[in-house]
Scaffold this active site. Sequence first.
Site, short mmCIF file in Angstrom:
data_model
loop_
_atom_site.label_atom_id
_atom_site.label_comp_id
_atom_site.label_asym_id
_atom_site.label_seq_id
_atom_site.Cartn_x
_atom_site.Cartn_y
_atom_site.Cartn_z
CG ASP A 93 2.65 -4.15 -12.02
OD1 ASP A 93 1.62 -3.29 -12.12
OD2 ASP A 93 3.52 -4.25 -11.25
CB SER B 71 2.47 -4.11 -3.63
OG SER B 71 1.62 -4.80 -4.21
CE1 TYR B 72 6.22 2.26 0.12
CE2 TYR B 72 5.85 1.07 2.26
CZ TYR B 72 6.58 2.14 1.58
OH TYR B 72 7.18 3.09 2.25
CG HIS C 249 0.85 -5.03 -8.83
ND1 HIS C 249 2.20 -4.38 -8.74
CD2 HIS C 249 0.50 -4.99 -7.51
CE1 HIS C 249 2.55 -3.97 -7.51
NE2 HIS C 249 1.56 -4.06 -6.72
N GLY D 182 0.63 -1.10 -0.09
CA GLY D 182 -0.05 -0.02 -0.05
C GLY D 182 0.91 1.21 0.03
#
Length: 467
Positions: free
Chosen positions: A388, A183-184, A440, A87
């Site tokens: 992605d 992701s993050y 992603h 996030g």
Amino acid sequence: MVLFFFMWWGVGVFGVVDPVLVEGRHGSRPHVDHQVTGLPGQPSVGFKHYSGYATVHEENGRALFYWFFEAMARPEDKPLVLWLNGGPGCSSVGYGATQEIGPFIVDFNGQGLKFNPYSWNLEANMLFLESPVGVGFSYSNTTSDYDILGDDFTANDTYTFLHKWFNMFPSYRKRSFYIAGESYAGKYVPELAELIYDMNKYPSLYIDLKGFLLGNPETSDVHDWQGLVDYAWSHAVISDETHEVIEKSCDFNGTWSNDCSQAVDEVLHQYKQIDIYSLYTSLCTNSSSLNPVDNRRNIMLKKSSSSMMPRIMGGYDPCLDDYAKVFYNRAEVQKALHVSDGHHLRSWGICNYDIFEGWIDSKPSVLPIYKKLIAAGLRIWVYSGDTDGRVPVLSTRYSLSNLGLPITNSWRPWYHQKQVSGWFQEYQGLTFATFRGAGHAVPIFKPSGSLAFFASFLAGESPPYER
């Protein structure tokens, strides 16, 4: 360096790390109390799973929610893997556990769950954590905690959680341990791994960390930006002229000219028209996903013009995010997961937008941590879904190239079910692989292939490179 002040009686600035089980409101054997039974719509399975809270700061009333799935067979012989989504502000339970790699996938309209035959708990005991506080069901009773959320805060709370969790599940304390995420979590995971490595000098706090696995990870802001715009241009999302302006006016090192900002804003504007996380698939067309207020893709892009790196609000959407929101806000679900009594409900969301807007601490690069942990001998694998646009394969290649690692096995295809699943290259201390045709959140697009890849990672073996 992550700050963590350890004292032998167990009290730290960010929480409590105590080798002795601290009895809480769940009783002296919370792992028994936390066993999940009667979860609505759950398929029948032969393994046990548990969920609930671990308090990571007693004084502030800070508690993190987890969901743990034993391996489907011989859990006593298999490693423990912690999965984290990013996030920052998105739920590892809502994404990883019930959209991607857990044994249950949230079903149509959030009315139940369906069995995932490619769950990663076929290979390992899987632990999913909602972190930091404010994500999913995790919370703090001290409102000022929400004003200081960042990378270091998250790493320290997660580290404290692990020791609390091991006290609840002592048979896993000496188990081989890995961290995985996407992701993050490309920042969360190396930061947590470094903290574990540093704190392992205290024998009573030792965790048998073997390595980490990351998918489409945010790694180095400069390289991530460069890869994002180059990928957009090479995949016909932006014009030659826009890309030329960016090449001439942007260095992505923090000094942004007006021309650079305008050109990057044009990249983000074009990505509002499609799914940045999956270039070649359709958007969800239900009412809430089309609402410009609720559309997390547009919120992420709107808040992220100019010098601010676009936040990674989860992964692929249509339309599982909506189904998850319905499912986790059901009273009988929250009661079964030990979140509430079934009457006083907690509001659950797939991502907390306030967290990513107010994030105060984000390292511009975790490549120095890579170097440190490679030298320490940890197993590090990184993979990229190649459709992605948010953390595209180019971003990761640029970042890893900056490490300057010697190549031990050169670029070649890897196979799954006799088809090319992607390409990979092995470096001294690191393996990098692509997933052909995946966005992603790779396991959503390639569930069988990602499970096979995960098994190779755990075994320390190269992905299959013969058809």
